[in-house]
Design a protein around this motif. Structure first.
Motif, PDB file in Angstrom:
ATOM      1  N   VAL A  93     -14.890  56.886  -0.996  1.00 54.21           N
ATOM      2  CA  VAL A  93     -13.705  57.750  -0.997  1.00 54.21           C
ATOM      3  C   VAL A  93     -13.993  59.048  -1.740  1.00 54.21           C
ATOM      4  CG1 VAL A  93     -11.352  57.989  -1.865  1.00 54.21           C
ATOM      5  CG2 VAL A  93     -12.048  55.861  -0.775  1.00 54.21           C
ATOM      6  N   LYS A  94     -14.675  58.939  -2.881  1.00 54.62           N
ATOM      7  CA  LYS A  94     -15.010  60.129  -3.653  1.00 54.62           C
ATOM      8  C   LYS A  94     -15.933  61.051  -2.861  1.00 54.62           C
ATOM      9  CE  LYS A  94     -17.048  61.708  -7.992  1.00 54.62           C
ATOM     10  NZ  LYS A  94     -17.674  61.310  -9.271  1.00 54.62           N
ATOM     11  N   GLN A  95     -16.929  60.470  -2.202  1.00 54.50           N
ATOM     12  CA  GLN A  95     -17.849  61.278  -1.393  1.00 54.50           C
ATOM     13  C   GLN A  95     -17.110  61.990  -0.266  1.00 54.50           C
ATOM     14  OE1 GLN A  95     -20.741  58.374  -0.167  1.00 54.50           O
ATOM     15  NE2 GLN A  95     -21.884  58.470  -2.074  1.00 54.50           N
ATOM     16  N   HIS A  96     -16.155  61.293   0.344  1.00 53.34           N
ATOM     17  CA  HIS A  96     -15.371  61.879   1.418  1.00 53.34           C
ATOM     18  C   HIS A  96     -14.516  63.037   0.918  1.00 53.34           C
ATOM     19  CE1 HIS A  96     -13.106  61.966   5.194  1.00 53.34           C
ATOM     20  NE2 HIS A  96     -12.000  62.061   4.465  1.00 53.34           N
ATOM     21  N   LEU A  97     -13.907  62.860  -0.262  1.00 51.66           N
ATOM     22  CA  LEU A  97     -13.060  63.916  -0.831  1.00 51.66           C
ATOM     23  C   LEU A  97     -13.876  65.151  -1.179  1.00 51.66           C
ATOM     24  CD1 LEU A  97     -10.711  61.790  -3.122  1.00 51.66           C
ATOM     25  CD2 LEU A  97     -10.118  62.886  -0.949  1.00 51.66           C
ATOM     26  N   ILE A  98     -15.073  64.925  -1.742  1.00 54.72           N
ATOM     27  CA  ILE A  98     -15.941  66.046  -2.106  1.00 54.72           C
ATOM     28  C   ILE A  98     -16.371  66.809  -0.858  1.00 54.72           C
ATOM     29  CG2 ILE A  98     -18.186  66.669  -3.060  1.00 54.72           C
ATOM     30  CD1 ILE A  98     -17.860  64.387  -5.045  1.00 54.72           C
ATOM     31  N   LYS A  99     -16.701  66.065   0.177  1.00 51.92           N
ATOM     32  CA  LYS A  99     -17.176  66.678   1.429  1.00 51.92           C
ATOM     33  C   LYS A  99     -16.100  67.536   2.077  1.00 51.92           C
ATOM     34  CE  LYS A  99     -19.133  65.492   5.929  1.00 51.92           C
ATOM     35  NZ  LYS A  99     -19.565  64.387   6.832  1.00 51.92           N
ATOM     36  N   HIS A 100     -14.847  67.090   1.988  1.00 53.89           N
ATOM     37  CA  HIS A 100     -13.756  67.788   2.679  1.00 53.89           C
ATOM     38  C   HIS A 100     -12.879  68.577   1.698  1.00 53.89           C
ATOM     39  CE1 HIS A 100     -14.546  65.836   6.533  1.00 53.89           C
ATOM     40  NE2 HIS A 100     -14.802  64.749   5.840  1.00 53.89           N
ATOM     41  N   LYS A 101     -13.383  68.808   0.500  1.00 52.14           N
ATOM     42  CA  LYS A 101     -12.625  69.596  -0.468  1.00 52.14           C
ATOM     43  C   LYS A 101     -12.481  71.024   0.017  1.00 52.14           C
ATOM     44  CE  LYS A 101     -12.619  70.996  -5.326  1.00 52.14           C
ATOM     45  NZ  LYS A 101     -13.366  70.940  -6.620  1.00 52.14           N
ATOM     46  N   PRO A 102     -11.256  71.535   0.089  1.00 51.32           N
ATOM     47  CA  PRO A 102     -11.050  72.901   0.594  1.00 51.32           C
ATOM     48  C   PRO A 102     -11.651  73.921  -0.362  1.00 51.32           C
ATOM     49  CG  PRO A 102      -9.010  72.009  -0.310  1.00 51.32           C
ATOM     50  CD  PRO A 102      -9.983  70.871  -0.275  1.00 51.32           C
ATOM     51  N   SER A 103     -12.268  74.932   0.199  1.00 47.24           N
ATOM     52  CA  SER A 103     -12.872  75.991  -0.625  1.00 47.24           C
ATOM     53  C   SER A 103     -11.787  76.923  -1.133  1.00 47.24           C
ATOM     54  CB  SER A 103     -13.879  76.783   0.206  1.00 47.24           C
ATOM     55  OG  SER A 103     -13.262  77.330   1.358  1.00 47.24           O
TER      56      SER A 103
END
Length: 213
Positions: A202-212
């Motif tokens: 879940v953390k990896q997914h959130l980091i990957k899709h974190k809005p710039s």
């Protein structure tokens, strides 16, 4: 000196293997190792064993620290705690462990089994309680004629409030879209149970899709 460094390395390797085998994130474990080494090397005193032990304990506490005050129940006041999470995530085990922990501390906990979906849920509940080999108040409430988990939870909470239980732990099934516990029960705490390996994903997914920004 050299012998203490060897002890420290062996200790950290054992701790790291235990954490990683339980799904601990590699970066988290690596950072913890580095922090412990830095603390031990900087610490003054001859009792290195005690310093190592305290450093390992403190770093584990930091991992589990949510960064805000935790829920603190009060004796004499009934508190309701509901455990939620996906099916098979360990809700029943976690729920009974919480009850056993507080029972050993002198509280009067009780349990409500509101899992009507999984076969054998009630039997597992009783088995978990009996495994502790104590007088745990596992007044587990489950009406076999009732299929509505919300009604079971509501009736259980009301019943045990009348018995002046300090803590009421409610175990739920993994299909929460069909349930409305919080709408009908005044809860003091909701605990979400998740496997550590799933939390890493879940953390990896959130980091990957974190809005710039």
């Amino acid at each position: 000196a050299r012998w203490d460094e060897k002890v420290l390395s062996e200790c950290l390797n054992d701790v790291s293997r235990a954490l990683q085998s339980s799904g601990g994130q590699f970066k988290l474990v690596r950072d913890m190792q580095a922090n412990i080494k830095r603390i031990v090397n900087r610490a003054a005193g001859h009792n290195k064993h005690r310093i190592i032990q305290q450093a390992v304990f403190n770093e584990h506490c930091k991992i589990l620290d949510p960064g805000k005050p935790s829920f603190t129940p009060k004796k004499g006041k009934t508190s309701v705690v509901i455990f939620v999470g996906l099916q098979g995530s360990g809700k029943t085990t976690t729920c009974t462990k919480h009850a056993y922990y507080y029972q050993k501390k002198g509280w009067k906990p009780t349990l409500v089994c509101a899992d009507t979906f999984r076969a054998g849920a009630f039997d597992q509940f009783k088995q978990k309680c009996n495994k502790n080999q104590n007088s745990l108040l596992w007044n587990v409430l489950l009406d076999n004629m009732e299929s509505d988990p919300v009604k079971i939870a509501v009736d259980g909470v009301e019943t045990f409030k009348k018995e002046n239980c300090d803590l009421i732990f409610v175990d739920t099934r993994g299909q929460h879209k069909q349930e409305a516990f919080c709408r009908y029960i005044n809860t003091d705490l909701i605990i979400f149970v998740m496997e550590s390996w799933r939390a890493v994903l879940v953390k990896q997914h959130l980091i990957k899709h974190k809005p710039s920004k």
